[in-house]
Design a protein around this motif. Structure first.
Motif, PDB file in Angstrom:
ATOM      1  N   ILE A  56      -6.068  -1.753 -12.748  1.00  0.00           N
ATOM      2  CA  ILE A  56      -6.088  -2.153 -11.345  1.00  0.00           C
ATOM      3  C   ILE A  56      -4.730  -2.742 -10.991  1.00  0.00           C
ATOM      4  O   ILE A  56      -4.120  -3.466 -11.792  1.00  0.00           O
ATOM      5  CB  ILE A  56      -7.194  -3.192 -11.090  1.00  0.00           C
ATOM      6  CG1 ILE A  56      -8.558  -2.625 -11.476  1.00  0.00           C
ATOM      7  CG2 ILE A  56      -7.211  -3.626  -9.628  1.00  0.00           C
ATOM      8  CD1 ILE A  56      -9.663  -3.659 -11.460  1.00  0.00           C
ATOM      9  N   VAL A  57      -4.264  -2.453  -9.803  1.00  0.00           N
ATOM     10  CA  VAL A  57      -3.000  -2.986  -9.305  1.00  0.00           C
ATOM     11  C   VAL A  57      -3.307  -3.853  -8.098  1.00  0.00           C
ATOM     12  O   VAL A  57      -4.105  -3.483  -7.235  1.00  0.00           O
ATOM     13  CB  VAL A  57      -2.030  -1.846  -8.919  1.00  0.00           C
ATOM     14  CG1 VAL A  57      -0.729  -2.424  -8.381  1.00  0.00           C
ATOM     15  CG2 VAL A  57      -1.756  -0.945 -10.117  1.00  0.00           C
ATOM     16  N   TRP A  58      -2.675  -5.024  -8.037  1.00  0.00           N
ATOM     17  CA  TRP A  58      -2.838  -5.942  -6.910  1.00  0.00           C
ATOM     18  C   TRP A  58      -1.517  -6.084  -6.161  1.00  0.00           C
ATOM     19  O   TRP A  58      -0.442  -5.823  -6.727  1.00  0.00           O
ATOM     20  CB  TRP A  58      -3.289  -7.313  -7.406  1.00  0.00           C
ATOM     21  CG  TRP A  58      -4.687  -7.333  -7.931  1.00  0.00           C
ATOM     22  CD1 TRP A  58      -5.840  -7.548  -7.221  1.00  0.00           C
ATOM     23  CD2 TRP A  58      -5.103  -7.145  -9.289  1.00  0.00           C
ATOM     24  NE1 TRP A  58      -6.930  -7.496  -8.045  1.00  0.00           N
ATOM     25  CE2 TRP A  58      -6.514  -7.249  -9.328  1.00  0.00           C
ATOM     26  CE3 TRP A  58      -4.420  -6.876 -10.475  1.00  0.00           C
ATOM     27  CZ2 TRP A  58      -7.244  -7.109 -10.489  1.00  0.00           C
ATOM     28  CZ3 TRP A  58      -5.151  -6.732 -11.649  1.00  0.00           C
ATOM     29  CH2 TRP A  58      -6.548  -6.861 -11.641  1.00  0.00           C
TER      30      TRP A  58
ATOM     31  N   GLU B  84      -6.816  -4.175  -3.353  1.00  0.00           N
ATOM     32  CA  GLU B  84      -6.741  -3.710  -4.734  1.00  0.00           C
ATOM     33  C   GLU B  84      -6.538  -2.209  -4.723  1.00  0.00           C
ATOM     34  O   GLU B  84      -6.931  -1.524  -3.775  1.00  0.00           O
ATOM     35  CB  GLU B  84      -8.035  -4.018  -5.510  1.00  0.00           C
ATOM     36  CG  GLU B  84      -8.316  -5.474  -5.772  1.00  0.00           C
ATOM     37  CD  GLU B  84      -9.598  -5.660  -6.580  1.00  0.00           C
ATOM     38  OE1 GLU B  84      -9.869  -6.797  -6.979  1.00  0.00           O
ATOM     39  OE2 GLU B  84     -10.324  -4.666  -6.797  1.00  0.00           O
ATOM     40  N   ALA B  85      -5.926  -1.701  -5.796  1.00  0.00           N
ATOM     41  CA  ALA B  85      -5.805  -0.261  -5.995  1.00  0.00           C
ATOM     42  C   ALA B  85      -6.184   0.039  -7.435  1.00  0.00           C
ATOM     43  O   ALA B  85      -5.639  -0.563  -8.364  1.00  0.00           O
ATOM     44  CB  ALA B  85      -4.394   0.219  -5.693  1.00  0.00           C
TER      45      ALA B  85
ATOM     46  N   VAL C 183       0.832  -1.204   0.000  1.00  0.00           N
ATOM     47  CA  VAL C 183       0.000   0.000   0.000  1.00  0.00           C
ATOM     48  C   VAL C 183       0.869   1.258   0.000  1.00  0.00           C
ATOM     49  O   VAL C 183       0.611   2.214  -0.747  1.00  0.00           O
ATOM     50  CB  VAL C 183      -0.950  -0.003   1.222  1.00  0.00           C
ATOM     51  CG1 VAL C 183      -1.594   1.367   1.433  1.00  0.00           C
ATOM     52  CG2 VAL C 183      -2.039  -1.058   1.030  1.00  0.00           C
ATOM     53  N   ARG C 184       1.909   1.258   0.807  1.00  0.00           N
ATOM     54  CA  ARG C 184       2.769   2.445   0.895  1.00  0.00           C
ATOM     55  C   ARG C 184       3.676   2.600  -0.315  1.00  0.00           C
ATOM     56  O   ARG C 184       4.088   3.701  -0.653  1.00  0.00           O
ATOM     57  CB  ARG C 184       3.594   2.377   2.175  1.00  0.00           C
ATOM     58  CG  ARG C 184       2.754   2.675   3.416  1.00  0.00           C
ATOM     59  CD  ARG C 184       3.519   2.505   4.685  1.00  0.00           C
ATOM     60  NE  ARG C 184       2.775   3.047   5.824  1.00  0.00           N
ATOM     61  CZ  ARG C 184       2.897   2.650   7.072  1.00  0.00           C
ATOM     62  NH1 ARG C 184       3.755   1.683   7.369  1.00  0.00           N
ATOM     63  NH2 ARG C 184       2.191   3.199   8.041  1.00  0.00           N
ATOM     64  N   GLY C 185       3.982   1.493  -0.974  1.00  0.00           N
ATOM     65  CA  GLY C 185       4.890   1.559  -2.109  1.00  0.00           C
ATOM     66  C   GLY C 185       4.228   1.781  -3.449  1.00  0.00           C
ATOM     67  O   GLY C 185       4.900   2.145  -4.422  1.00  0.00           O
TER      68      GLY C 185
END
Length: 265
Positions: free
Chosen positions: A144-146, A135-136, A114-116
């Motif tokens: 989408i990025v996992w 997910e982001a 999440v932070r990276g």
């Protein structure tokens, strides 16, 4: 082995259930340095899991459930908890019980991701978290990025000899304290098998050719996002060890009897 906490992935998109679960949650707070609060000494640490009302404001990451409660991680500063102190995975990971170790590995792996990953790797657009932190989605709709997990290998190279005179190949880095030695390890490269990485890394770092590579077990190692795949392999102690000094300070063979005499790192 089976995970000790049910990750309950089907709950990650259930906003109503997540809202209902939060007030009764047990919360692990992860600070900016990746540390968590623990009680006890270094030999027997225990994670501090806060009630939701005592958790700081911050990103809420759903970890799972058991028969007692739902579990979340929150990214934020540690509140003051009597007799508790912050500690890193490197400091306490080996001493935690299986339940706490599993929770901490999951929380840190997700927190580090999440932070990276704040921006889309495709377009640079800001990412917005969803699915309780799993997910982001890019705000420009680009994708989408996992969470990522990078495969790595660690191998106990030994000579196959039983008893005190049996040998294994260990290495150390210059920044480590005296008497700390480790099995050889490294990342699996693109297009490479884990077994291929064992052969390559041992030869690159110590100049030793191995055979009979056998998988042993795996371990999450979220520093920041690895899955460590453990192997054993046979090597020949009569062959010279050629140390890659760009990676290591030293590498050499030890008998079981020698290792017992080293003492703690």
């Amino acid at each position: 082995c089976r995970e000790l906490v049910d990750r309950a992935a089907h709950r990650r998109t259930d906003e109503a259930w997540l809202a209902e679960a939060w007030p009764r949650a047990r919360v692990l707070v992860v600070d900016e340095e990746g540390r968590v609060l623990v009680t006890g000494d270094r030999a027997a640490p225990k994670l501090v899991l806060l009630p939701a009302d005592d958790a700081p404001d911050g990103e809420r990451l759903f970890l799972g459930v058991d028969s007692e409660a739902p579990y979340f991680a929150v990214l934020g500063p540690h509140p003051v908890v009597p007799d508790a102190h912050p500690a890193s995975l490197f400091q306490i990971g080996a001493a935690l019980d299986g339940y706490d170790a599993a929770l901490l590995a999951e929380a840190l792996g997700l927190a580090n991701w999440v932070r990276g990953y704040r921006y889309s790797p495709l377009t640079g657009a800001p990412l917005r978290l969803r699915s309780a932190g799993w997910e982001a989605v890019a705000e420009d709709g680009s994708g989408i990025v996992w969470p990522r997990t990078n495969p790595a290998m660690i191998v106990l190279v030994h000579d196959g000899v039983a008893g005190d005179q049996g040998r294994c190949l260990l290495s150390r880095q210059a920044v480590w304290p005296p008497n700390r030695w480790s099995c050889l390890a490294g990342f699996v490269e693109p297009g490479e098998s884990a077994e291929g990485a064992v052969h390559r890394e041992v030869f690159e770092e110590a100049g030793v050719e191995v055979s009979d590579v056998a998988y042993f077990a795996s371990q999450p190692w979220p520093l920041p996002a690895s899955l460590m795949l453990g192997f054993t392999a046979l090597g020949d102690p009569s062959r010279p060890v050629v140390v890659d000094t760009a990676e290591l300070e030293d590498a050499r063979w030890f008998t079981r009897a020698e290792l017992r005499g080293l003492g703690p790192a």
